[in-house]
Design an enzyme around this catalytic site. Sequence first.
Site, PDB file in Angstrom:
ATOM      1  N   PHE A 146       2.165 -40.004  82.663  1.00 29.53           N
ATOM      2  CA  PHE A 146       3.397 -40.040  83.609  1.00 29.53           C
ATOM      3  C   PHE A 146       4.578 -39.507  82.825  1.00 29.53           C
ATOM      4  CE2 PHE A 146       6.827 -41.452  86.628  1.00 29.53           C
ATOM      5  CZ  PHE A 146       6.345 -40.276  87.627  1.00 29.53           C
ATOM      6  N   THR A 187       7.832 -40.308  82.387  1.00 31.04           N
ATOM      7  CA  THR A 187       8.309 -41.529  81.879  1.00 31.04           C
ATOM      8  C   THR A 187       7.555 -42.632  80.736  1.00 31.04           C
ATOM      9  OG1 THR A 187       7.614 -43.045  83.584  1.00 31.04           O
ATOM     10  CG2 THR A 187       9.616 -41.847  84.111  1.00 31.04           C
ATOM     11  N   LYS A 188       6.507 -42.283  80.454  1.00 28.48           N
ATOM     12  CA  LYS A 188       5.742 -43.101  79.774  1.00 28.48           C
ATOM     13  C   LYS A 188       6.077 -42.711  78.445  1.00 28.48           C
ATOM     14  CE  LYS A 188       3.364 -45.285  82.703  1.00 28.48           C
ATOM     15  NZ  LYS A 188       3.918 -45.129  84.013  1.00 28.48           N
ATOM     16  N   ASN A 189       5.564 -43.776  77.221  1.00 29.52           N
ATOM     17  CA  ASN A 189       6.085 -43.590  75.751  1.00 29.52           C
ATOM     18  C   ASN A 189       5.528 -42.159  75.404  1.00 29.52           C
ATOM     19  OD1 ASN A 189       6.746 -46.127  76.405  1.00 29.52           O
ATOM     20  ND2 ASN A 189       6.263 -46.988  74.383  1.00 29.52           N
TER      21      ASN A 189
END
Length: 384
Positions: free
Chosen positions: A183, A185-187
């Site tokens: 997604f 927003t993930k790292n």
Amino acid sequence: MKIPMLDLGEQYQSMKEEVMSVLDEVMSSSRFILGDNVKKLETDVAEYSSAGYGIGVGNGSDAIHIALQAAGVGEGDEVITTAFTFFATGGSIVRTGATPVFVDIDPVTFNIDPAKIESAITEKTKAVIPVHLYGQMADMGAIKAIAEKYDLIIVEDAAQAIGAKQNGKNVGELGAAATYSFFPTKNLGAYGDGGMIVTNDEELAEKAKVIRVHGSKPKYYHHVLGYNSRLDELQAAILNVKFPYLDAWSQARRQKAKYYTDKLAEHLQGVIQTPIQKDGNYHVFHQYTLRVPNRDELQEYLKNQGIATMIYYPCPLHMQPVFKDLGYTEGDLPESEKAAREAISLPMYPELKQEDQDYIIEKIIKFYKQPVGASTLESDIQFI
């Protein structure tokens, strides 16, 4: 000042030419489904996870669901997991036909408390899903010992923890499988949805590959009920550009987390709880999450100062309306319920500027050092 929880624009500008180049290559190739970019990402992420196989799927939720199904979890089974996590963990269990069994958390790490797992095991228990919340791995040594004792399958929900380690071991090598979310927003985030399963189990990997394409092998011959859940070639191409930067981004997150902790602990020791990295863990700080008194008032105050924050998660899974038939009531999992009242996450991303952190820290200290609305000069609480 206006400080967002996450600023993906600056990251994009730093690699814009690389991203646009690979997107042009994919568009020119006309190969959009399960092409070379997906294969490369599967290979690289599996190797990064000390796993033999990577299976790209449509999103992180499908990754959990498909991993469970490929591991043999289904109707009549029970799967133990934490109540303090995103809905996808519990929802994916239900989608297999199994029943989620929620247990409480370690109040220090917010992760599942291994001491609570054994008493939740019944003759129907088939698997356990530890969630590596906020970027720190759960106590996998204790969880693995319990799983081996009771012959349980471990599927690690590592949506927030790609790159995390424990005692030198990577996410992905301590269970039957681990699952990632890409997604945005993930790292390691795509520019849309995406997910992956990593595993060292060849049979599980093969089953997962079949399930993600409607259960067909060969094409048009369907032996199991599968789904249409394939990692998109365009998203894989973007992730292949980003992947070489992941370790540097993780280190930058860790440095910014240390800065937050050092400054906040200096002034608010005993008032708030900053994140604690357990011995042996390598925390990648997907989120920087505090425990605080007057959490909702603090969030509103910071909002008025132009500082974005997030509450992960305001309602634990055992109290979600959709799971009311499971029979949980308020008070059953007190640590999860307490965390839901106290946890707040601050802006955290590799490009976060120190002056922005200074501003955030200053405003948090002001909130707790002086009642909001009282008349104290700004200069009275300068500390940096």
